[in-house]
Design a protein around this motif. Structure first.
Motif, mmCIF file in Angstrom:
data_model
loop_
_atom_site.group_PDB
_atom_site.id
_atom_site.type_symbol
_atom_site.label_atom_id
_atom_site.label_comp_id
_atom_site.label_asym_id
_atom_site.label_seq_id
_atom_site.Cartn_x
_atom_site.Cartn_y
_atom_site.Cartn_z
ATOM 1 N N UNK A 98 0.819 -1.207 0.000
ATOM 2 C CA UNK A 98 0.000 0.000 0.000
ATOM 3 C C UNK A 98 0.854 1.258 0.000
ATOM 4 N N UNK A 99 2.089 1.142 0.450
ATOM 5 C CA UNK A 99 2.949 2.310 0.600
ATOM 6 C C UNK A 99 4.404 1.871 0.571
ATOM 7 N N UNK A 100 5.305 2.764 0.202
ATOM 8 C CA UNK A 100 6.733 2.437 0.319
ATOM 9 C C UNK A 100 7.143 2.160 1.758
ATOM 10 N N UNK A 101 6.339 2.603 2.744
ATOM 11 C CA UNK A 101 6.664 2.397 4.154
ATOM 12 C C UNK A 101 6.039 1.139 4.734
ATOM 13 N N UNK A 102 5.270 0.378 3.948
ATOM 14 C CA UNK A 102 4.592 -0.813 4.461
ATOM 15 C C UNK A 102 5.606 -1.841 4.946
ATOM 16 N N UNK A 103 5.313 -2.431 6.110
ATOM 17 C CA UNK A 103 6.155 -3.482 6.689
ATOM 18 C C UNK A 103 5.426 -4.806 6.534
ATOM 19 N N UNK A 104 5.825 -5.591 5.534
ATOM 20 C CA UNK A 104 5.131 -6.829 5.178
ATOM 21 C C UNK A 104 6.156 -7.944 5.059
ATOM 22 N N UNK A 105 5.774 -9.123 5.535
ATOM 23 C CA UNK A 105 6.659 -10.290 5.432
ATOM 24 C C UNK A 105 5.823 -11.514 5.101
ATOM 25 N N UNK A 106 6.258 -12.279 4.095
ATOM 26 C CA UNK A 106 5.627 -13.543 3.715
ATOM 27 C C UNK A 106 6.647 -14.642 3.981
ATOM 28 N N UNK A 107 6.297 -15.515 4.911
ATOM 29 C CA UNK A 107 7.243 -16.530 5.385
ATOM 30 C C UNK A 107 6.828 -17.910 4.907
ATOM 31 N N UNK A 108 7.791 -18.664 4.366
ATOM 32 C CA UNK A 108 7.523 -20.029 3.937
ATOM 33 C C UNK A 108 7.597 -21.004 5.102
ATOM 34 N N UNK A 109 6.666 -21.956 5.149
ATOM 35 C CA UNK A 109 6.584 -22.919 6.248
ATOM 36 C C UNK A 109 6.420 -24.332 5.692
ATOM 37 N N UNK A 110 6.656 -25.296 6.540
ATOM 38 C CA UNK A 110 6.371 -26.684 6.187
ATOM 39 C C UNK A 110 4.862 -26.898 6.236
ATOM 40 N N UNK A 111 4.265 -27.504 5.214
ATOM 41 C CA UNK A 111 2.798 -27.650 5.196
ATOM 42 C C UNK A 111 2.246 -28.343 6.429
ATOM 43 N N UNK A 112 2.882 -29.427 6.867
ATOM 44 C CA UNK A 112 2.377 -30.145 8.027
ATOM 45 C C UNK A 112 2.446 -29.312 9.293
ATOM 46 N N UNK A 113 3.566 -28.595 9.463
ATOM 47 C CA UNK A 113 3.709 -27.776 10.665
ATOM 48 C C UNK A 113 2.735 -26.602 10.651
ATOM 49 N N UNK A 114 2.561 -25.977 9.474
ATOM 50 C CA UNK A 114 1.663 -24.827 9.417
ATOM 51 C C UNK A 114 0.212 -25.250 9.609
ATOM 52 N N UNK A 115 -0.146 -26.414 9.103
ATOM 53 C CA UNK A 115 -1.523 -26.886 9.250
ATOM 54 C C UNK A 115 -1.909 -27.039 10.716
#
Length: 694
Positions: A98-115
């Protein structure tokens, strides 16, 4: 960032792709700034990919927005980076932000652990719109759900009227300078239709050129405007665009408005070739002109206690009310001017005053026209300052007392199920080793409801239990009774906006050893208040308990303070825009009035009236309606603000401070200075040559 709504339970999904495990781990914060953290895990090669990413992060890696990636690189790892297990694999593209100042993180996880994590669900599409139940009209959203739509709509209306008044005034001045030329053309045979076409063509061409220059100026200033954090964050320059309908509306609307204004300004010339010199006294305005003003106030009053449930409904209700009030001020202004002029005429015998008030009483529309823009600016300024000031007073303490801002608490938030964990001793030791650590208290579960008073209607939940030796380490939250071993503390934890040092919590009939063996529902840590200490504590707690939220007092107020900051920015825009426009409108109106009456004033000078007398007449003609209607506008602004605040936010109006009233007085003084600065023109335009018949 509509894609962040991907995890909403109300969304429909597709069966044609591999599901994607999705978990929104918010709200999280760093130094008062909100972080958007998304955990994802692909179940196959066709799992959907969020915007701004070329691929999904694998387990053990993450993508961060440029602003967050910069923070991760610049801050010590134990303050921020250690919260995110894995490695930084790349940056998220602007399409997801939304902005140059946005603090966003997309983290990869193990499917079984995330479930197995709370809040995780499978999705097969990335959101491109709000959930269907909120599309365009979210019930109960109010200023929280779509605040900027409501605020920007009101601000747009506030800016619209002074601009329209200024366009009309400037067009009248231009037309007044051409009246005699048009009248001469009539005398040699030009028809009213031909004069109208000529005037419209001249005004339309000038307005079209000005409109094109305005668009060029907009394009040049876009990079500068993008840096202004109206919503608390900067904008991408690419987001500051106009839609095709908006461009067409401006390109066609402004020249059309100029043509209409020119036609109205020259209607006297098209009546007769002698229209420049023969002007009948117009009909006096009636008290019915007060109806729109009273109607707008009545509309806002109606919605007190009847606030519409949807954002669109609120925008329609409040925007309409404010626009009707501003229109009502313009319509009622001439009648108020006439009433004030007649009242002064009955109580004065000074020649200059008598001439001025008689002229105002005969043609109050012309007298009010010169100050209409400033009156609207005063209304807008008053309402804006009153609303923003009241909101700031009611929400300005959201950052908490200085003593409470030093603490970090871990625990469930909102409707989340209560935390019930065992805190390993190494975690406690790590917390105590943080530079700046001062105290730590654990609040334990209370399965037997010890200390709970079911007869107290305000005590709906059983309190938590805290060992008094722990409580003594954090005196900011209160203390035990003398001799007590365990205290019954609030069920919602220790975090509070205000200090509770004087609070003595009731004792609980349980031993310290037994209480210490119960599961922990809240961990409260006090520090020296430094950002480094607090964020190190938060990182330790977030890493040890990744399914819980470590929060501070300033986090509570962060979103609302950010919203307040955006409103203050908009208030500044309104003030810095309407007041200069109103000042220019006032100057142009006074000059137009002088040009319009040059022959009558020249005749008065030829009959012996001194120039100073005529200057006092002109000054009084502008000053009287300015002062009278300004008082009405300021009072109306306070009334409209009070009803809006009561209806929308259930706040009582808080009177602005001395700075506001000083600003009003300064604005009125500047207006009087503008009027005075135009008086020297009177000598130049009322010479003997101006007394000749046109």
């Amino acid at each position: 960032m509509l894609w962040a709504n991907t995890g909403a339970a109300s969304r429909t999904e597709s069966a044609d792709v591999d599901p994607l495990w999705w978990r929104d781990h918010t709200p999280e914060y760093y130094d008062g700034r909100e972080l958007l953290l998304i955990d994802v895990a692909a179940t196959g090669p066709t799992s959907p990919v969020p915007p701004g990413l070329t691929r999904l992060p694998a387990a053990g890696e993450y993508y961060a927005s440029p602003a967050l990636a910069k923070l991760i690189r610049e801050r010590p790892a134990d303050q921020l980076a250690d919260r995110f297990p894995g490695r930084l694999a790349g940056e998220i593209g602007d399409a997801a932000l939304a902005s140059p100042d946005s603090l966003v993180l997309v983290s990869g996880q193990d499917p079984g652990a995330l479930a197995a994590r709370p809040g995780a669900r499978q999705v097969t599409t990335i959101a491109t719109a709000l959930p269907e139940r909120c599309a365009g009209d979210c019930p109960g959203a109010g200023t929280r759900g779509d605040a900027m739509t409501l605020i920007l709509s009101v601000v747009a209306g506030a800016l619209l009227f002074p601009v329209v008044v200024f366009i009309g005034t400037a067009t009248r001045l231009s037309a007044a300078t051409r009246e005699q030329r048009y009248a001469a053309m009539r005398l040699v045979g030009a028809t009213p239709r031909q004069i109208t076409l000529i005037a419209a063509a001249e005004s339309t061409l000038a307005a079209a050129v000005g409109t094109v220059l305005g668009f060029l100026l907009f394009l040049l200033l876009r990079p500068l405007v993008a840096t202004v954090p109206f919503t608390g964050d900067r904008f991408f320059v690419e987001d500051l665009i106009l839609t095709t309908p908006q461009v067409l509306a401006v390109l066609l609307g402004v020249p059309l408005a100029a043509a209409v204004a020119a036609r109205l300004a020259l209607r006297r010339v098209t009546v007769s070739p002698l229209g420049v010199s023969r002007r009948a006294t117009p009909e006096p305005p009636t008290a019915w002109r007060l109806a729109p003003l009273l109607g707008g106030l009545a509309e806002l009053a109606w919605f007190v206690g009847r606030r519409p449930e949807t954002t669109n409904g609120q925008t329609a209700a409040y925007l309409t009310g404010f626009l009707v009030i501003m229109l009502g001020l313009v319509i009622a202004g001439p009648w108020l001017t006439m009433a004030a002029a007649r009242a002064v005429a009955a109580r004065t015998g000074r020649p200059a005053t008598l001439i001025a008030v008689r002229r105002l009483a005969d043609d109050p529309r012309a007298g009010f026209r010169s100050v209409a823009g400033l009156v609207l600016a005063l209304f807008v300024t008053t309402a804006t300052v009153a609303i923003i000031g009241t909101i700031d007073t009611n929400r300005g303490t959201l950052s908490g007392d200085p003593q409470t801002r030093t603490a970090v608490e871990l625990g469930a938030m909102g409707d989340e199920p209560p935390m019930a964990v065992s805190v390993p001793e190494p975690v406690l030791a790590e917390l105590r080793a943080v530079p700046g650590f001062e105290g730590l208290a654990l609040a334990h579960a209370n399965p037997d409801g010890l200390g709970h008073d079911p007869a107290d209607p305000g005590d709906r939940w059983a309190p938590l239990l805290t060992v008094c030796t722990d409580l003594a380490q954090v005196p900011v939250v209160g203390h035990c009774a003398p001799g007590a071993a365990v205290a019954a503390v609030p069920a919602y934890g220790f975090l509070s906006l205000t200090t509770r040092q004087a609070t003595q919590w009731p004792s609980a009939p349980i031993t310290a050893e037994a209480a210490a063996g119960l599961p922990v529902q809240s961990i409260y840590v006090t520090t020296d208040g430094s950002t480094a200490a607090r964020e190190r504590v938060r990182t330790i707690l977030s890493r040890a308990f990744p399914d819980q939220h470590a929060r501070m007092v300033q986090d509570w107020g962060s979103a609302q303070q950010k919203q307040l900051a955006g409103w203050r920015q908009l208030a500044d825009v309104v003030l810095l825009t309407t007041l200069p426009i109103a000042g220019c409108s006032l100057a142009v109106s006074v000059v137009a009035g002088l040009s319009d009456r040059r022959r009558p004033f020249a005749m008065l000078r030829l009959t012996g009236a001194p120039l100073r007398l005529l200057q006092r007449v002109v000054g009084l003609e502008s000053t009287l309606p300015l002062l009278v209607v300004s008082v009405i506008a300021i009072g109306t602004g306070f009334g409209a603000a009070a009803m809006f605040l009561k209806s929308q936010m259930h706040y009582d109006l808080v009177s602005p401070g001395a700075a506001f009233f000083a600003l009003v007085l300064l604005g009125l003084a500047a207006s009087l200075g503008i009027i005075a600065s135009t008086l020297p023109l009177l000598k130049r335009i009322t010479g003997p040559e101006a007394a000749r018949n046109g």
